[in-house]
Design a protein around this motif. Structure first.
Motif, PDB file in Angstrom:
ATOM      1  N   UNK A 647       0.819  -1.213   0.000  1.00  0.00           N
ATOM      2  CA  UNK A 647       0.000   0.000   0.000  1.00  0.00           C
ATOM      3  C   UNK A 647       0.856   1.267   0.000  1.00  0.00           C
ATOM      4  N   UNK A 648       2.145   1.117   0.100  1.00  0.00           N
ATOM      5  CA  UNK A 648       3.072   2.238   0.055  1.00  0.00           C
ATOM      6  C   UNK A 648       4.405   1.767  -0.498  1.00  0.00           C
ATOM      7  N   UNK A 649       5.301   2.699  -0.700  1.00  0.00           N
ATOM      8  CA  UNK A 649       6.612   2.396  -1.252  1.00  0.00           C
ATOM      9  C   UNK A 649       7.685   2.660  -0.198  1.00  0.00           C
ATOM     10  N   UNK A 650       8.692   1.808  -0.144  1.00  0.00           N
ATOM     11  CA  UNK A 650       9.838   1.990   0.739  1.00  0.00           C
ATOM     12  C   UNK A 650      11.120   1.963  -0.070  1.00  0.00           C
ATOM     13  N   UNK A 651      12.047   2.821   0.294  1.00  0.00           N
ATOM     14  CA  UNK A 651      13.394   2.809  -0.296  1.00  0.00           C
ATOM     15  C   UNK A 651      14.386   3.030   0.838  1.00  0.00           C
ATOM     16  N   UNK A 652      15.387   2.183   0.931  1.00  0.00           N
ATOM     17  CA  UNK A 652      16.433   2.336   1.944  1.00  0.00           C
ATOM     18  C   UNK A 652      17.670   2.949   1.316  1.00  0.00           C
ATOM     19  N   UNK A 696      33.013  -1.555   8.220  1.00  0.00           N
ATOM     20  CA  UNK A 696      32.413  -0.323   7.703  1.00  0.00           C
ATOM     21  C   UNK A 696      31.202   0.045   8.562  1.00  0.00           C
ATOM     22  N   UNK A 697      31.203   1.294   9.064  1.00  0.00           N
ATOM     23  CA  UNK A 697      30.100   1.796   9.882  1.00  0.00           C
ATOM     24  C   UNK A 697      28.933   2.177   8.970  1.00  0.00           C
ATOM     25  N   UNK A 698      27.715   1.820   9.396  1.00  0.00           N
ATOM     26  CA  UNK A 698      26.545   1.937   8.529  1.00  0.00           C
ATOM     27  C   UNK A 698      25.454   2.794   9.179  1.00  0.00           C
ATOM     28  N   UNK A 699      24.930   3.737   8.384  1.00  0.00           N
ATOM     29  CA  UNK A 699      23.800   4.572   8.795  1.00  0.00           C
ATOM     30  C   UNK A 699      22.719   4.455   7.728  1.00  0.00           C
ATOM     31  N   UNK A 700      21.469   4.384   8.184  1.00  0.00           N
ATOM     32  CA  UNK A 700      20.357   4.129   7.272  1.00  0.00           C
ATOM     33  C   UNK A 700      19.381   5.294   7.239  1.00  0.00           C
ATOM     34  N   UNK A 701      18.853   5.555   6.052  1.00  0.00           N
ATOM     35  CA  UNK A 701      17.694   6.428   5.878  1.00  0.00           C
ATOM     36  C   UNK A 701      16.604   5.592   5.219  1.00  0.00           C
ATOM     37  N   UNK A 702      15.358   5.920   5.519  1.00  0.00           N
ATOM     38  CA  UNK A 702      14.248   5.186   4.928  1.00  0.00           C
ATOM     39  C   UNK A 702      13.264   6.179   4.326  1.00  0.00           C
ATOM     40  N   UNK A 703      12.943   5.977   3.051  1.00  0.00           N
ATOM     41  CA  UNK A 703      11.982   6.819   2.338  1.00  0.00           C
ATOM     42  C   UNK A 703      10.644   6.092   2.300  1.00  0.00           C
ATOM     43  N   UNK A 704       9.578   6.759   2.748  1.00  0.00           N
ATOM     44  CA  UNK A 704       8.218   6.218   2.689  1.00  0.00           C
ATOM     45  C   UNK A 704       7.386   7.091   1.761  1.00  0.00           C
ATOM     46  N   UNK A 705       6.701   6.453   0.825  1.00  0.00           N
ATOM     47  CA  UNK A 705       5.904   7.218  -0.137  1.00  0.00           C
ATOM     48  C   UNK A 705       4.619   6.465  -0.440  1.00  0.00           C
ATOM     49  N   UNK A 706       3.553   7.171  -0.803  1.00  0.00           N
ATOM     50  CA  UNK A 706       2.331   6.494  -1.244  1.00  0.00           C
ATOM     51  C   UNK A 706       2.612   5.663  -2.498  1.00  0.00           C
ATOM     52  N   UNK A 707       1.800   4.656  -2.701  1.00  0.00           N
ATOM     53  CA  UNK A 707       2.008   3.722  -3.800  1.00  0.00           C
ATOM     54  C   UNK A 707       2.026   4.412  -5.165  1.00  0.00           C
ATOM     55  N   UNK A 708       1.179   5.430  -5.337  1.00  0.00           N
ATOM     56  CA  UNK A 708       1.030   6.040  -6.666  1.00  0.00           C
ATOM     57  C   UNK A 708       2.140   7.036  -6.995  1.00  0.00           C
ATOM     58  N   UNK A 709       3.032   7.319  -6.045  1.00  0.00           N
ATOM     59  CA  UNK A 709       4.096   8.303  -6.270  1.00  0.00           C
ATOM     60  C   UNK A 709       5.250   7.674  -7.042  1.00  0.00           C
ATOM     61  N   UNK A 710       5.797   8.422  -7.985  1.00  0.00           N
ATOM     62  CA  UNK A 710       6.999   7.989  -8.710  1.00  0.00           C
ATOM     63  C   UNK A 710       8.209   8.259  -7.814  1.00  0.00           C
ATOM     64  N   UNK A 733      21.509   2.328  -2.595  1.00  0.00           N
ATOM     65  CA  UNK A 733      20.073   2.603  -2.699  1.00  0.00           C
ATOM     66  C   UNK A 733      19.365   1.277  -2.949  1.00  0.00           C
ATOM     67  N   UNK A 734      18.410   0.943  -2.070  1.00  0.00           N
ATOM     68  CA  UNK A 734      17.692  -0.326  -2.167  1.00  0.00           C
ATOM     69  C   UNK A 734      16.196  -0.028  -2.274  1.00  0.00           C
ATOM     70  N   UNK A 735      15.671  -0.091  -3.495  1.00  0.00           N
ATOM     71  CA  UNK A 735      14.242   0.103  -3.723  1.00  0.00           C
ATOM     72  C   UNK A 735      13.523  -1.191  -3.326  1.00  0.00           C
ATOM     73  N   UNK A 736      12.467  -1.075  -2.561  1.00  0.00           N
ATOM     74  CA  UNK A 736      11.729  -2.227  -2.025  1.00  0.00           C
ATOM     75  C   UNK A 736      12.639  -3.099  -1.161  1.00  0.00           C
ATOM     76  N   UNK A 737      13.180  -2.567  -0.063  1.00  0.00           N
ATOM     77  CA  UNK A 737      14.121  -3.340   0.760  1.00  0.00           C
ATOM     78  C   UNK A 737      13.439  -4.500   1.472  1.00  0.00           C
ATOM     79  N   UNK A 738      14.191  -5.586   1.640  1.00  0.00           N
ATOM     80  CA  UNK A 738      13.729  -6.743   2.406  1.00  0.00           C
ATOM     81  C   UNK A 738      14.531  -6.913   3.682  1.00  0.00           C
TER      82      UNK A 738
END
Length: 741
Positions: A647-652, A696-710, A733-738
């Motif tokens: 129902x939404x989009x995630x990108x890490x 390697x030290x790791x920091x994460x950001x997470x993008x949340x967007x509605x499904x219809x957004x490009x 950049x990981x589109x649709x992260x698992x």
């Protein structure tokens, strides 16, 4: 620097022909090269080109890709060195590569690289030589017993490698050389191995009414000769494989190739035998265990159309099929279809894209379909075919919760009394039992009881896992290992180290103590040397040569053990501890359902036992009651409310660097440069749960967007504003992260 082709452009002024070439490197553009006079090229063909001080293999593209560079004098352009003798990529492969690059925000060169995974294709083909019998040749001067055996074996006229003939005749290769010298054998080129042709009419299968209806639907999808997606949703043991084989048969009848994707190569042995029984020939295999020459042969045969049906892992999706007409994704829910290296893609979703581009049907099969696939089926985007009962007529196993708060294991043990009793009864009845624990090794933590020191990986924020069978402590994230210490590395107290918690090796140790007469098999990827040994072990289990099977998630993936009656889940709560993962509940349900579904598939009545501290958890309640629909309703409602996939989009976005402060500062700067949006959220940066991997030290950001957004357009605009990363800083950049670690 680009040229536009149709398919190749002639520079009228300079009378030179230019070809745009994509190189298999991390670059998102084509490069123009001069075409030497007399060299015939076509889009998709492979060429050798100079690139800086090196020579590299590239693919001739049919149009310019990327930002145009400054105009370059044709006199300064470099020329293509040669066209390679390899089948060209079909036009649809070029479009597929472009689609994946756009969706995953990966360089086009890296997606093309995935289509060039058989290096042997691009190397000169060396003929292999063998020997065969010379008809009518006189008897050799000295007919020793070894020579006689070799001539008897060679009497069938087959061409064999010298080593193969020597092995069959139980003699040395020197004996074979002697027979060549005497004129009784002659050296000839071994013809290239051709794949057998599956016969769609080899054997008819009898189906139940429910299966027959499913077969009709799948055949109709193939006959429709256009894009469609069908979810084949059947309980464990319902005969999904035999049903979708009929779609493969119809595809072959129509003259097309078929691709069947499996998440685990260990599955392919039982699968291959079932395929051969239906079609009279084996399909072509594609997976990482193939040798270089074998990969080259399969790649070529797929490109020429000789390979009619390919069975393979996720990378098989990138083979150059010349006439693909069907893709089947078996166990479509499996997380193994997600690649988290270089190009981050979900092979199940890319299979759907490939079917859309090619205009042919895709079948997704599973007993526990993913939430994303369920929602697509419920909303009508996918057809939904249901197989509600087991093919054998057997009922699904009864599943019982063992509440570890009320009936804990004995001190120092991991199997609770009710599970031990169930295994005892099973063995007394001459049936098999399976114990499942999704944790490799002996123990997940080694602790000093004197000073409390926990032995961690020096390169990762993770404990070293004890592998007692190998006498090592091992990191499952970076591969670092050390011999098992005799004393604490911190306080130097000898004999103070204790193993905390169980892995499958520790469960095997307890089983050996409790059931010393039982024949035990331990299925774990780090304990089985190779694919051949794994398949031999699975055959042994299938034939009843093993009494108790102990394994990790490998045992959950589609195996059919007819005499398996009892399944015990050693730690049902293990997967629920990953609180940051929105799919944790779904994955745990799928895994436990698949494992318990191994029981009672044929000869024996099935029983499942789940050891848990949380019997009232919704996942446990669904597993025990068998009420899948109630679990799905709850999970779908939760996803919809949280705007989580589908129902939404995630990108890490993951920032990694050797220096912690550098990684943190860069991650904050990236977050600060995010374009403002009223509908897109940027969360973080936050230190990753696995804060350090491979130093390697790791920091994460997470993008949340509605499904219809490009969301890709948003990310491209964002990434374009970032300054070049310096030093050892890496941005993934990981589109649709698992993975959310």
């Amino acid at each position: 620097m680009h040229s536009l082709l149709d398919p190749l452009e002639t520079n009228a002024r300079a009378r030179t022909q230019l070809a745009p070439v994509v190189l298999a490197v991390a670059l998102d553009q084509t490069y123009d090269y001069l075409v030497p006079p007399g060299l015939e090229l076509e889009p998709g063909c492979f060429v050798l080109v100079p690139f800086g001080p090196q020579s590299r293999i590239g693919v001739v593209w049919d149009k310019a890709v990327g930002e145009p560079g400054k105009p370059v004098d044709a006199k300064k352009l470099k020329a293509i060195t040669a066209r390679l003798d390899a089948p060209p990529l079909p036009a649809i492969s070029l479009r597929f590569a472009e689609w994946i690059a756009r969706y995953t925000l990966s360089p086009l060169g890296m997606t093309v690289r995935m289509m060039m995974s058989a290096r042997a294709v691009f190397e000169p083909q060396k003929p292999r030589f063998g020997v065969t019998l010379v008809e009518g040749a006189p008897e050799p001067p000295r007919l020793t017993p070894a020579r006689k055996r070799a001539l008897e074996v060679a009497g069938d006229g087959a061409i064999r490698a010298k080593a193969a003939l020597a092995a069959a005749a139980e003699c040395s290769t020197g004996v074979i050389d002697g027979l060549v010298a005497s004129g009784n054998l002659i050296e000839v080129a071994i013809p290239e191995k051709r794949p057998p042709l599956p016969d769609p009419n080899h054997r008819a299968t009898e189906f139940t009414p429910e299966q027959a209806a499913a077969v009709h639907t799948l055949r109709s999808a193939v006959d429709g000769a256009n894009y469609s997606v069908t979810l084949l949703d059947g309980v464990t043991g319902s005969g999904k494989t035999e049903v979708y084989f009929e779609a493969v048969a119809r595809t072959l009848e129509r003259g097309h190739q078929g691709l069947i994707m499996l998440p685990e190569i260990a599955l392919t042995d039982q699968f291959m035998r079932r395929f051969e029984a239906r079609f009279g020939a084996s399909p072509v295999e594609w997976h990482s265990a193939l040798s270089g020459p074998e990969r080259g042969r399969v790649w070529r045969q797929t490109a020429t159309g000789e390979a009619r049906v390919v069975v393979g892992a996720r990378s098989a999706l990138f083979l150059p099929f010349s006439n693909l007409g069907l893709i089947i994704v078996d166990e479509e829910h499996d997380a193994g279809y997600k690649q988290d290296d270089r190009v981050h893609y979900q092979a199940r979703d890319m299979a759907v894209v490939r079917g859309n581009l090619g205009g042919f049907p895709v079948i997704l099969a599973s007993a526990t379909p993913s939430i994303e696939t369920h929602v697509n089926a419920r909303t009508g985007r996918y057809r939904h075919v249901i197989l509600p009962g087991r093919f054998s007529g057997a009922s699904l196993p009864d599943v019982t919760a063992i509440d570890l708060r009320l009936t804990p294991p004995d001190k120092g043990k991991w199997l609770a009394p009710p599970l031990v009793e169930a295994i005892t009864r099973t063995l007394a009845d001459g049936q098999q039992a399976l114990l499942f624990l999704n944790r490799r090794g002996y123990a997940p933590l080694t602790l000093c009881r004197s000073c409390g020191h926990r032995i961690e990986c020096p390169q990762c924020t993770a404990w070293l896992v004890e592998h007692r069978f190998r006498n090592k402590l091992h990191c499952h994230h970076c591969g670092f290992s050390i011999p098992l210490p005799e004393k604490c590395p911190k306080c130097s107290e000898p004999g103070s180290l204790v193993a905390c918690g169980p892995g499958v090796e520790r469960v095997a140790e307890e089983v050996a103590e409790r059931f010393p007469e039982a024949r035990v098999a331990l299925l774990s990827s780090d304990l089985v040397p190779g694919l051949t040994e794994m398949r031999d072990m699975i055959r042994d289990i299938e034939a009843g040569g093993i009494d108790i099977v102990i394994g990790t998630q490998m045992v959950a993936k589609g195996h059919h053990f007819p005499n398996l009656a009892t399944v015990g889940i050693v730690d049902g709560d293990l997967g629920l501890a990953q609180g940051a993962d929105p799919r944790a509940g779904e994955r745990t349900f799928q895994l436990l359902h698949q494992v318990t579904g191994r029981a009672g598939r044929a000869l024996a009545e099935g029983r499942g036992y789940v050891q848990t501290h949380m019997p009232d958890h919704p996942v446990m309640a669904a597993i025990i009651s068998g009420d899948r629909e109630a679990f799905l309703e709850r999970e779908i409602a939760s996803r919809r409310k949280g705007l989580l996939p589908p129902f939404g989009r995630l990108v890490a976005l993951i920032v990694a660097a050797r220096d912690k402060e550098t990684a943190q500062l860069i991650a904050r700067d990236i977050a600060h440069r995010a374009p403002r949006s009223e509908v897109i959220e940027v969360l973080g940066p936050a230190e990753a749960p696995l804060a350090v991997i491979r130093g390697r030290h790791r920091w994460r950001l997470l993008v949340k967007a509605p499904r219809e957004i490009d969301v890709q357009a948003y990310l491209r605009a964002w990434l374009a504003e970032l300054p070049p990363l310096k030093g050892d800083v890496r941005l993934t950049v990981d589109v649709d992260p698992y993975s959310f670690l």
